[in-house]
Design a protein around this motif. Structure first.
Motif, PDB file in Angstrom:
ATOM      1  N   ALA A   1      14.697  22.700  65.633  1.00  8.52           N
ATOM      2  CA  ALA A   1      15.496  21.896  66.569  1.00  8.52           C
ATOM      3  C   ALA A   1      14.662  20.894  67.351  1.00  8.52           C
ATOM      4  O   ALA A   1      15.066  19.732  67.523  1.00  8.52           O
ATOM      5  N   PHE A   2      13.495  21.310  67.830  1.00  9.48           N
ATOM      6  CA  PHE A   2      12.691  20.409  68.655  1.00  9.48           C
ATOM      7  C   PHE A   2      11.928  19.381  67.828  1.00  9.48           C
ATOM      8  O   PHE A   2      11.357  18.438  68.378  1.00  9.48           O
ATOM      9  N   ALA A   3      11.909  19.545  66.527  1.00  8.59           N
ATOM     10  CA  ALA A   3      11.238  18.563  65.673  1.00  8.59           C
ATOM     11  C   ALA A   3      12.057  17.279  65.555  1.00  8.59           C
ATOM     12  O   ALA A   3      11.524  16.220  65.226  1.00  8.59           O
ATOM     13  N   ASP A   4      13.348  17.382  65.826  1.00  9.20           N
ATOM     14  CA  ASP A   4      14.235  16.221  65.776  1.00  9.20           C
ATOM     15  C   ASP A   4      14.484  15.743  67.203  1.00  9.20           C
ATOM     16  O   ASP A   4      15.028  16.483  68.024  1.00  9.20           O
ATOM     17  N   ALA A   5      14.110  14.507  67.503  1.00  5.75           N
ATOM     18  CA  ALA A   5      14.175  14.009  68.876  1.00  5.75           C
ATOM     19  C   ALA A   5      15.598  14.018  69.417  1.00  5.75           C
ATOM     20  O   ALA A   5      15.826  14.370  70.582  1.00  5.75           O
ATOM     21  N   ALA A   6      16.566  13.665  68.595  1.00 10.73           N
ATOM     22  CA  ALA A   6      17.952  13.611  69.066  1.00 10.73           C
ATOM     23  C   ALA A   6      18.477  15.008  69.383  1.00 10.73           C
ATOM     24  O   ALA A   6      19.172  15.207  70.388  1.00 10.73           O
ATOM     25  N   THR A   7      18.126  15.976  68.541  1.00 12.96           N
ATOM     26  CA  THR A   7      18.574  17.350  68.787  1.00 12.96           C
ATOM     27  C   THR A   7      17.914  17.917  70.036  1.00 12.96           C
ATOM     28  O   THR A   7      18.564  18.589  70.854  1.00 12.96           O
ATOM     29  N   LYS A   8      16.635  17.634  70.188  1.00 13.30           N
ATOM     30  CA  LYS A   8      15.917  18.111  71.379  1.00 13.30           C
ATOM     31  C   LYS A   8      16.548  17.544  72.643  1.00 13.30           C
ATOM     32  O   LYS A   8      16.785  18.280  73.618  1.00 13.30           O
ATOM     33  N   GLU A   9      16.845  16.254  72.642  1.00 15.67           N
ATOM     34  CA  GLU A   9      17.454  15.634  73.816  1.00 15.67           C
ATOM     35  C   GLU A   9      18.851  16.190  74.062  1.00 15.67           C
ATOM     36  O   GLU A   9      19.263  16.381  75.213  1.00 15.67           O
ATOM     37  N   ARG A  10      19.581  16.472  72.994  1.00 17.85           N
ATOM     38  CA  ARG A  10      20.915  17.053  73.149  1.00 17.85           C
ATOM     39  C   ARG A  10      20.835  18.406  73.845  1.00 17.85           C
ATOM     40  O   ARG A  10      21.596  18.692  74.767  1.00 17.85           O
TER      41      ARG A  10
ATOM     42  N   LEU B   1      21.291  21.561  78.963  1.00 13.30           N
ATOM     43  CA  LEU B   1      20.638  22.400  79.967  1.00 13.30           C
ATOM     44  C   LEU B   1      20.719  21.755  81.345  1.00 13.30           C
ATOM     45  O   LEU B   1      21.078  22.409  82.336  1.00 13.30           O
ATOM     46  N   ARG B   2      20.396  20.472  81.425  1.00 10.63           N
ATOM     47  CA  ARG B   2      20.425  19.777  82.716  1.00 10.63           C
ATOM     48  C   ARG B   2      21.841  19.761  83.301  1.00 10.63           C
ATOM     49  O   ARG B   2      22.028  19.840  84.522  1.00 10.63           O
ATOM     50  N   ALA B   3      22.842  19.656  82.434  1.00  9.51           N
ATOM     51  CA  ALA B   3      24.219  19.546  82.897  1.00  9.51           C
ATOM     52  C   ALA B   3      24.859  20.893  83.212  1.00  9.51           C
ATOM     53  O   ALA B   3      25.937  20.938  83.806  1.00  9.51           O
ATOM     54  N   THR B   4      24.198  21.979  82.819  1.00  8.13           N
ATOM     55  CA  THR B   4      24.718  23.325  83.101  1.00  8.13           C
ATOM     56  C   THR B   4      23.910  23.896  84.252  1.00  8.13           C
ATOM     57  O   THR B   4      22.847  24.476  84.075  1.00  8.13           O
ATOM     58  N   THR B   5      24.421  23.719  85.444  1.00  8.52           N
ATOM     59  CA  THR B   5      23.663  24.082  86.631  1.00  8.52           C
ATOM     60  C   THR B   5      23.673  25.590  86.862  1.00  8.52           C
ATOM     61  O   THR B   5      24.505  26.323  86.329  1.00  8.52           O
ATOM     62  N   GLN B   6      22.749  26.016  87.699  1.00  8.28           N
ATOM     63  CA  GLN B   6      22.729  27.423  88.087  1.00  8.28           C
ATOM     64  C   GLN B   6      24.047  27.805  88.755  1.00  8.28           C
ATOM     65  O   GLN B   6      24.579  28.904  88.530  1.00  8.28           O
ATOM     66  N   ALA B   7      24.598  26.909  89.586  1.00 12.28           N
ATOM     67  CA  ALA B   7      25.857  27.199  90.263  1.00 12.28           C
ATOM     68  C   ALA B   7      26.983  27.421  89.256  1.00 12.28           C
ATOM     69  O   ALA B   7      27.832  28.300  89.441  1.00 12.28           O
TER      70      ALA B   7
ATOM     71  N   LEU C   1      23.707  39.572  78.304  1.00 12.02           N
ATOM     72  CA  LEU C   1      22.519  38.925  77.747  1.00 12.02           C
ATOM     73  C   LEU C   1      22.677  37.422  77.911  1.00 12.02           C
ATOM     74  O   LEU C   1      23.567  36.813  77.308  1.00 12.02           O
ATOM     75  N   PHE C   2      21.837  36.836  78.763  1.00 15.73           N
ATOM     76  CA  PHE C   2      21.853  35.396  78.989  1.00 15.73           C
ATOM     77  C   PHE C   2      20.946  34.712  77.953  1.00 15.73           C
ATOM     78  O   PHE C   2      19.754  35.015  77.857  1.00 15.73           O
ATOM     79  N   MET C   3      21.524  33.792  77.235  1.00 19.15           N
ATOM     80  CA  MET C   3      20.883  33.143  76.083  1.00 19.15           C
ATOM     81  C   MET C   3      19.695  32.269  76.477  1.00 19.15           C
ATOM     82  O   MET C   3      19.509  31.904  77.634  1.00 19.15           O
ATOM     83  N   ASP C   4      18.911  31.913  75.462  1.00 20.85           N
ATOM     84  CA  ASP C   4      17.911  30.867  75.611  1.00 20.85           C
ATOM     85  C   ASP C   4      18.585  29.529  75.317  1.00 20.85           C
ATOM     86  O   ASP C   4      19.792  29.452  75.062  1.00 20.85           O
ATOM     87  N   ILE C   5      17.823  28.461  75.320  1.00 19.68           N
ATOM     88  CA  ILE C   5      18.381  27.118  75.195  1.00 19.68           C
ATOM     89  C   ILE C   5      19.061  26.877  73.845  1.00 19.68           C
ATOM     90  O   ILE C   5      19.936  26.014  73.732  1.00 19.68           O
TER      91      ILE C   5
END
Length: 244
Positions: free
Chosen positions: A77-86, A91-97, A32-36
Protein backbone atom coordinates in the motif's frame (compact mmCIF):
# COMPACT_ATOMS: atom_id res chain seq x y z
CA UNK A 1 -16.50 -20.04 16.89
CA UNK A 2 -18.95 -17.98 14.90
CA UNK A 3 -18.37 -14.74 13.00
CA UNK A 4 -21.14 -12.35 12.07
CA UNK A 5 -20.95 -9.03 10.29
CA UNK A 6 -23.12 -6.46 12.02
CA UNK A 7 -23.98 -2.83 11.30
CA UNK A 8 -23.63 -0.56 14.34
CA UNK A 9 -25.59 2.69 14.31
CA UNK A 10 -23.36 5.73 14.93
CA UNK A 11 -24.00 9.45 14.70
CA UNK A 12 -22.36 9.41 11.27
CA UNK A 13 -24.10 6.37 9.84
CA UNK A 14 -23.70 2.61 10.13
CA UNK A 15 -20.34 1.12 11.07
CA UNK A 16 -19.66 -2.34 9.72
CA UNK A 17 -18.02 -4.62 12.28
CA UNK A 18 -17.08 -8.24 12.63
CA UNK A 19 -18.34 -9.95 15.78
CA UNK A 20 -16.45 -13.10 16.72
CA UNK A 21 -17.96 -15.29 19.45
CA UNK A 22 -16.63 -18.53 20.96
CA UNK A 23 -18.80 -21.64 20.84
CA UNK A 24 -19.06 -21.75 24.63
CA UNK A 25 -19.72 -18.94 27.07
CA UNK A 26 -17.40 -15.99 26.51
CA UNK A 27 -15.25 -14.74 29.38
CA UNK A 28 -15.74 -11.12 28.34
CA UNK A 29 -15.80 -8.93 25.25
CA UNK A 30 -12.83 -7.25 23.62
CA UNK A 31 -12.78 -4.46 21.04
CA UNK A 32 -9.90 -4.63 18.57
CA UNK A 33 -9.02 -1.22 17.15
CA UNK A 34 -7.52 -1.59 13.68
CA UNK A 35 -4.29 -0.26 12.23
CA UNK A 36 -4.33 2.17 9.30
CA UNK A 37 -4.83 -0.61 6.73
CA UNK A 38 -8.27 -1.41 8.07
CA UNK A 39 -10.39 -4.55 8.34
CA UNK A 40 -8.94 -7.52 6.46
CA UNK A 41 -8.21 -11.23 6.93
CA UNK A 42 -5.17 -10.49 9.12
CA UNK A 43 -7.37 -8.73 11.68
CA UNK A 44 -9.82 -11.61 11.51
CA UNK A 45 -7.03 -14.01 12.39
CA UNK A 46 -6.04 -11.85 15.33
CA UNK A 47 -9.63 -11.76 16.56
CA UNK A 48 -9.76 -15.55 16.26
CA UNK A 49 -6.67 -15.77 18.45
CA UNK A 50 -8.52 -13.89 21.19
CA UNK A 51 -11.62 -16.03 20.69
CA UNK A 52 -9.43 -19.09 21.23
CA UNK A 53 -8.75 -17.93 24.80
CA UNK A 54 -12.44 -17.40 25.43
CA UNK A 55 -13.26 -13.81 24.49
CA UNK A 56 -15.90 -12.39 22.21
CA UNK A 57 -14.25 -9.87 19.88
CA UNK A 58 -15.60 -6.87 18.01
CA UNK A 59 -13.55 -5.59 15.06
CA UNK A 60 -15.12 -2.33 13.84
CA UNK A 61 -14.24 -0.40 10.70
CA UNK A 62 -13.01 2.91 12.11
CA UNK A 63 -12.99 4.33 8.57
CA UNK A 64 -16.69 3.59 8.04
CA UNK A 65 -17.37 7.19 7.08
CA UNK A 66 -15.59 6.57 3.78
CA UNK A 67 -17.88 3.75 2.64
CA UNK A 68 -16.79 0.61 0.84
CA UNK A 69 -13.10 0.40 0.01
CA UNK A 70 -10.72 -2.15 -1.43
CA UNK A 71 -8.66 -4.34 0.86
CA UNK A 72 -5.35 -2.63 1.52
CA UNK A 73 -2.26 -4.83 1.56
CA UNK A 74 0.35 -3.54 4.06
CA UNK A 75 3.09 -5.08 1.93
CA UNK A 76 2.34 -2.84 -1.05
CA UNK A 77 0.00 0.00 0.00
CA UNK A 78 2.69 2.52 0.90
CA UNK A 79 4.65 1.81 -2.28
CA UNK A 80 1.91 3.56 -4.25
CA UNK A 81 1.85 7.30 -3.54
CA UNK A 82 -1.87 7.71 -4.24
CA UNK A 83 -2.83 4.81 -1.98
CA UNK A 84 -0.57 6.06 0.79
CA UNK A 85 -2.10 9.53 0.61
CA UNK A 86 -5.60 8.03 0.59
CA UNK A 87 -4.89 6.09 3.77
CA UNK A 88 -3.35 9.03 5.60
CA UNK A 89 -6.16 11.27 4.39
CA UNK A 90 -8.70 8.93 5.99
CA UNK A 91 -6.62 8.87 9.15
CA UNK A 92 -6.45 12.66 9.36
CA UNK A 93 -10.19 12.94 8.77
CA UNK A 94 -11.09 10.35 11.42
CA UNK A 95 -10.51 12.24 14.62
CA UNK A 96 -10.09 10.83 18.08
CA UNK A 97 -13.40 12.48 19.01
CA UNK A 98 -15.13 10.61 16.20
CA UNK A 99 -13.71 7.30 17.35
CA UNK A 100 -14.70 7.98 20.95
CA UNK A 101 -18.27 8.72 19.85
CA UNK A 102 -18.20 5.51 17.83
CA UNK A 103 -16.86 3.59 20.82
CA UNK A 104 -19.93 4.47 22.81
CA UNK A 105 -21.96 2.86 20.03
CA UNK A 106 -19.63 -0.17 20.02
CA UNK A 107 -20.16 -0.67 23.74
CA UNK A 108 -23.92 -0.36 23.32
CA UNK A 109 -23.79 -2.94 20.54
CA UNK A 110 -21.88 -5.35 22.77
CA UNK A 111 -24.45 -4.86 25.52
CA UNK A 112 -27.22 -5.63 23.03
CA UNK A 113 -25.40 -8.86 22.20
CA UNK A 114 -25.37 -9.82 25.89
CA UNK A 115 -21.85 -8.58 26.72
CA UNK A 116 -22.65 -5.90 29.25
CA UNK A 117 -19.78 -6.44 31.68
CA UNK A 118 -16.21 -5.11 31.75
CA UNK A 119 -14.61 -4.80 28.32
CA UNK A 120 -11.02 -4.95 27.13
CA UNK A 121 -9.62 -2.96 24.22
CA UNK A 122 -6.47 -3.49 22.21
CA UNK A 123 -5.24 -1.22 19.45
CA UNK A 124 -2.50 -1.31 16.84
CA UNK A 125 -0.78 1.56 15.04
CA UNK A 126 -3.49 4.30 14.87
CA UNK A 127 -5.64 2.09 17.08
CA UNK A 128 -3.20 2.29 19.97
CA UNK A 129 -3.95 5.89 20.90
CA UNK A 130 -7.65 5.23 20.38
CA UNK A 131 -7.57 2.30 22.79
CA UNK A 132 -6.01 4.48 25.49
CA UNK A 133 -8.41 7.35 24.85
CA UNK A 134 -11.31 4.89 25.01
CA UNK A 135 -10.17 3.84 28.48
CA UNK A 136 -10.34 7.49 29.53
CA UNK A 137 -13.67 8.15 27.82
CA UNK A 138 -15.43 5.07 29.26
CA UNK A 139 -13.71 4.38 32.59
CA UNK A 140 -16.68 2.57 34.10
CA UNK A 141 -16.86 0.07 31.26
CA UNK A 142 -13.33 -0.49 29.98
CA UNK A 143 -11.24 -2.47 32.45
CA UNK A 144 -8.11 -3.02 30.36
CA UNK A 145 -6.55 -1.20 27.42
CA UNK A 146 -3.49 -2.09 25.39
CA UNK A 147 -1.55 -0.28 22.69
CA UNK A 148 0.92 -2.07 20.44
CA UNK A 149 3.20 -0.05 18.16
CA UNK A 150 0.76 2.80 18.73
CA UNK A 151 1.86 6.24 17.61
CA UNK A 152 1.38 9.74 19.02
CA UNK A 153 0.55 8.60 22.55
CA UNK A 154 2.06 11.67 24.24
CA UNK A 155 2.21 14.67 21.93
CA UNK A 156 1.30 18.34 22.22
CA UNK A 157 -2.07 17.68 20.60
CA UNK A 158 -5.18 18.34 22.66
CA UNK A 159 -6.41 14.78 22.09
CA UNK A 160 -3.15 13.09 23.07
CA UNK A 161 -3.95 10.13 25.36
CA UNK A 162 -1.47 11.13 28.05
CA UNK A 163 -3.55 14.25 28.75
CA UNK A 164 -6.44 12.07 29.92
CA UNK A 165 -4.50 9.77 32.21
CA UNK A 166 -6.40 11.06 35.25
CA UNK A 167 -9.65 9.77 33.69
CA UNK A 168 -8.38 6.20 33.27
CA UNK A 169 -9.44 3.46 35.65
CA UNK A 170 -8.39 0.60 33.40
CA UNK A 171 -5.12 -1.27 33.62
CA UNK A 172 -2.95 0.03 30.78
CA UNK A 173 -0.33 -1.83 28.76
CA UNK A 174 1.85 -0.19 26.11
CA UNK A 175 4.16 -2.22 23.89
CA UNK A 176 6.49 -0.04 21.83
CA UNK A 177 8.63 -0.97 18.86
CA UNK A 178 12.38 -0.87 19.34
CA UNK A 179 12.67 2.16 17.04
CA UNK A 180 9.48 4.00 16.13
CA UNK A 181 9.39 7.58 14.91
CA UNK A 182 5.73 7.87 15.84
CA UNK A 183 6.49 7.03 19.49
CA UNK A 184 10.03 8.17 20.30
CA UNK A 185 11.64 7.96 23.76
CA UNK A 186 10.56 11.45 24.77
CA UNK A 187 6.91 10.50 24.22
CA UNK A 188 7.39 7.27 26.15
CA UNK A 189 8.79 9.23 29.08
CA UNK A 190 5.96 11.75 28.95
CA UNK A 191 3.32 9.02 28.85
CA UNK A 192 4.92 7.09 31.69
CA UNK A 193 5.10 10.20 33.85
CA UNK A 194 1.45 11.07 33.17
CA UNK A 195 0.31 7.56 34.06
CA UNK A 196 2.42 7.50 37.22
CA UNK A 197 1.18 10.92 38.33
CA UNK A 198 -2.42 9.78 37.83
CA UNK A 199 -1.71 6.54 39.73
CA UNK A 200 -2.81 4.43 36.78
CA UNK A 201 -1.94 0.73 36.95
CA UNK A 202 0.26 0.39 33.86
CA UNK A 203 3.21 -1.20 32.14
CA UNK A 204 5.30 0.16 29.27
CA UNK A 205 7.65 -2.18 27.44
CA UNK A 206 9.98 -1.78 24.50
CA UNK A 207 10.21 -4.73 22.12
CA UNK A 208 13.85 -4.37 21.15
CA UNK A 209 14.64 -5.32 17.59
CA UNK A 210 11.08 -4.86 16.32
CA UNK A 211 9.71 -2.20 14.00
CA UNK A 212 6.42 -0.35 13.84
CA UNK A 213 3.83 -2.91 12.74
CA UNK A 214 5.54 -6.00 14.13
CA UNK A 215 2.33 -7.56 15.52
CA UNK A 216 0.44 -7.69 12.23
CA UNK A 217 0.81 -11.06 10.46
CA UNK A 218 0.51 -9.52 6.98
CA UNK A 219 2.90 -6.63 7.62
CA UNK A 220 6.36 -6.73 6.00
CA UNK A 221 8.00 -6.15 9.42
CA UNK A 222 6.01 -8.89 11.17
CA UNK A 223 8.14 -10.42 13.91
CA UNK A 224 7.14 -13.90 15.04
CA UNK A 225 8.85 -13.79 18.44
CA UNK A 226 7.64 -10.26 19.13
CA UNK A 227 4.09 -11.14 18.09
CA UNK A 228 4.03 -14.15 20.42
CA UNK A 229 5.32 -12.00 23.27
CA UNK A 230 2.52 -9.54 22.55
CA UNK A 231 -0.07 -12.33 22.69
CA UNK A 232 1.32 -13.49 26.01
CA UNK A 233 1.12 -9.98 27.48
CA UNK A 234 -2.39 -9.48 26.13
CA UNK A 235 -3.67 -12.77 27.49
CA UNK A 236 -2.26 -11.95 30.92
CA UNK A 237 -3.72 -8.44 30.87
CA UNK A 238 -7.20 -9.65 30.01
CA UNK A 239 -7.16 -12.69 32.28
CA UNK A 240 -6.29 -10.49 35.26
CA UNK A 241 -8.76 -7.70 34.57
CA UNK A 242 -11.85 -9.08 32.82
CA UNK A 243 -14.40 -11.04 34.79
CA UNK A 244 -14.84 -14.68 33.84
Amino acid sequence: MTKRMIDIATADGPCRAGLFVPDGAAKAAVILFMDIFGPRPALDSMAERLVAIGHAVLVPDLFHRFGDRPLFDPRTAFADAATKERLFGMLRATTQAMTMADTGAFLDALSAEGFDGPVGVTGYCMGGARALNAAAAFPDRIAAAASFHGGNLATDADDSPHRRAADMKARIYVGAAGVDGSFPPDQAGRLAEALRAAEVDHMLETYAGTKHGWCMPDHPVFDVAGAERHWSRLETLFSETLAA
